[in-house]
Scaffold this active site. Structure first.
Site, mmCIF file in Angstrom:
data_model
loop_
_atom_site.group_PDB
_atom_site.id
_atom_site.type_symbol
_atom_site.label_atom_id
_atom_site.label_comp_id
_atom_site.label_asym_id
_atom_site.label_seq_id
_atom_site.Cartn_x
_atom_site.Cartn_y
_atom_site.Cartn_z
ATOM 1 N NE ARG A 50 -4.320 -1.543 1.788
ATOM 2 C CZ ARG A 50 -5.036 -1.680 2.688
ATOM 3 N NH1 ARG A 50 -5.284 -0.688 3.363
ATOM 4 N NH2 ARG A 50 -6.029 -2.542 2.724
ATOM 5 C CG ASP A 104 -13.207 7.712 4.973
ATOM 6 O OD1 ASP A 104 -13.828 6.619 4.725
ATOM 7 O OD2 ASP A 104 -12.025 7.520 4.902
#
Lengths: 133, 275
Positions: B32, B140
């Site tokens: 990632r 978020d």
């Protein structure tokens, strides 16, 4: 008839590509469907007349008889609900989708597809129970 | 990666998001964070850790945290909570005065599929809501997913996960191979950057809260803290939906399961106190 009957019944996979048919067969068999194959709409119609499957996974563009011609013929002959028809095609324009729905398709898969998409669409079509993730 | 450096990254990420990274997640760091390393011109994760050590709360720490939080989502994920919501919204509408707005919060909303699923249900209920409007807030921690949520533009792959073809043609418009949520649905939803570890009171009260598959990434004390703060945002007769693998057991006594609805929680009725 003596063969053990998978609980999910038969799905007829109609596609002129052997590669697509094999990929779809593998996914459908994993879910417990019994799979039959046809390479065009005419073969599919003959297969339906011999024994009506529970579901049809149907390509659109094929030689001899295309998917929409099959769908219209099947709806005229077998009625609106059976077999459950899931289009599976590279045709992804909204107008084409609406055309297939108007002709009596229950669900619509836009290629390319994978196992997750096919599973979700089978759930939407009521062909598979909804599993918790 | 040097062991001390893994712990440094894990500490920075936990402080910012509550996300717990155990050493078995090293592979996740490698995959990632690779794009971030390239972007920053850093040769290795150790080089990244060195930069984080100097600036543990700067934009780099923020980018690392964003890259490591999980953004997986799909329309109508798990199905059952949305079926329950379909029955709940008309009941809440009936319990509110005319002109009231029903507020729904999609906490950790990622790219917005959950918020727009709620909008679809509200739109499909139509007259059953007796004129009560539905307002959906998605929050978020990650800026990038919020930008996508606001756009409401989804790939062919995304709209084939969890959406029936009937819902796709009803609620989306096709745009050059992608699919945009219809304007009336987008008008219901608003997206805001908010960290669940921060003070949640400015967000106000909600009739319905979705906070699914968030708690599973947190350690027990953080779980309890976030759950208590979220419960405090819930209307007295509201419902909180948690993920399939999540529970309030042992974390808070401020929420009780809604009978017959898996994953749905409500505030305990205070009838005994109302004498």
């Amino acid at each position: 008839m003596a063969a053990p009957q998978p609980s999910l019944g038969t799905c007829l996979v109609v596609d002129d590509s052997g590669v697509v048919r094999r990929a779809a067969r593998r996914m459908l068999e994993n879910h417990g469907f019994l799979v039959q194959e046809a390479a065009n709409g005419a073969e599919a119609l003959a297969a339906c007349r011999a024994s009506l499957p529970r579901a049809v996974l149907l390509d659109w563009n094929m030689p001899v008889m295309d998917g929409l011609a099959f769908l219209r013929a099947a709806r005229a002959e077998f009625g609106p609900d059976r077999p459950v028809v899931v289009l599976c095609t590279t045709e992804s324009d909204l107008s084409r989708i609406l055309e297939a729905l108007a002709a009596g398709a229950q669900e619509y898969v836009m290629k390319p597809f994978d196992e997750a998409i096919l599973r979700d669409k089978l759930v939407q079509a009521g062909l598979l129970p909804r599993g918790e993730e | 990666m040097i062991a001390g450096n893994f712990e440094l990254v894990a500490r920075v990420v936990k402080a910012r998001s509550g996300l717990v990274l155990t050493p078995d997640k090293l592979y996740m760091l490698e995959t990632r964070l690779a794009p971030l390393l390239r972007r920053e011109g850093l040769p290795t994760l150790d080089a990244l850790a060195a930069r984080l050590r100097d600036a543990p709360s700067g934009p780099l720490a923020e980018a690392v945290t964003e890259a490591l939080t999980t953004n997986e989502t799909s329309f109508f994920r798990d199905g059952a909570p949305f079926e329950h919501l379909r029955g709940l919204l008309p009941a809440l509408a009936a319990a509110r005065p005319p002109g009231a707005v029903l507020r729904v919060w999609s906490a950790a909303c990622s790219t917005g599929q959950e918020a727009y699923s709620v909008a679809m249900i509200a739109e499909e209920l139509g007259p059953e809501l007796a004129g009560r409007k539905v307002e959906i807030l998605g929050t978020d921690i990650a800026q990038e997913v919020l930008a996508r949520a606001r756009e409401g533009l989804f790939t062919q792959f995304e709209v084939q996960r969890g959406l029936s073809i009937q819902r796709l043609v009803r609620h989306f418009r096709q745009e050059a191979g992608r699919w945009r949520v219809a304007p009336e649905l987008r008008a219901m939803a608003r997206f805001l950057r908010w960290n669940l570890l921060d003070d949640l009171r400015p967000l106000g009260r909600f009739d319905v809260i979705f906070c699914r598959n968030v708690l599973i990434y947190l350690d027990p004390p953080t779980k309890a803290r976030v759950l208590a703060a979220v419960a405090e945002r819930l209307a007295d007769d509201g419902v909180l939906y948690l993920g399939g693998a999540e529970t309030v057991l042992g974390l808070t006594d401020r929420l009780v399961p809604v009978s017959g609805a898996r994953g749905a929680y409500a505030l305990p009725r205070v009838a005994a106190l109302a004498v």
